[in-house]
Design a protein around this motif. Sequence first.
Motif, mmCIF file in Angstrom:
data_model
loop_
_atom_site.group_PDB
_atom_site.id
_atom_site.type_symbol
_atom_site.label_atom_id
_atom_site.label_comp_id
_atom_site.label_asym_id
_atom_site.label_seq_id
_atom_site.Cartn_x
_atom_site.Cartn_y
_atom_site.Cartn_z
ATOM 1 N N ILE A 21 16.044 5.532 1.285
ATOM 2 C CA ILE A 21 15.922 4.381 2.189
ATOM 3 C C ILE A 21 14.523 4.356 2.801
ATOM 4 N N CYS A 24 11.967 3.058 0.359
ATOM 5 C CA CYS A 24 12.089 1.610 0.134
ATOM 6 C C CYS A 24 11.492 0.809 1.290
ATOM 7 N N LYS A 25 11.567 1.335 2.505
ATOM 8 C CA LYS A 25 11.072 0.619 3.677
ATOM 9 C C LYS A 25 9.569 0.775 3.884
ATOM 10 N N PRO A 30 8.602 -4.271 0.411
ATOM 11 C CA PRO A 30 9.852 -3.903 1.076
ATOM 12 C C PRO A 30 11.057 -4.081 0.145
ATOM 13 N N GLY A 31 11.947 -3.089 0.170
ATOM 14 C CA GLY A 31 13.159 -3.144 -0.641
ATOM 15 C C GLY A 31 13.001 -2.574 -2.032
#
Length: 131
Positions: A21, A24-25, A30-31
Amino acid sequence: MNLRGHERTEFPQSVRKAAFIRCCKQGTQPGVPQCESCGNVLRSGAIIFEHVIPDGLGGLPVLENCKIHCTVCADIKTHTEDNPRMRKADRVLKRAYGLEPTTRAKIKNRGFPKAPPQRRASAPIRKWKGF
């Protein structure tokens, strides 16, 4: 078991999820999972959870000690940083506890006899009879 006394410990599932997570941030997209070292986009099967402080040197399997790398960055870190540090730690432990192998003494012998000097190097070679 290694010289430092324990087997390798992997990151638990909860730490891997939290690290995924985080990657990804924090990336530029982003994502999308990205390598925390070079920023390349990570594909399925090419994600490596790497210890910042190697496990063999006391690095704990916690989120602060976990980085996500692509295969290239993980190989570079392993071969240029982790392995030399682990080898040095092994050498220090071996030396401290007297685990180094003893040096073997050379075998003392006369050796091979010296060949006679060749004084007629320009003379024809006569190996076979009849010439």
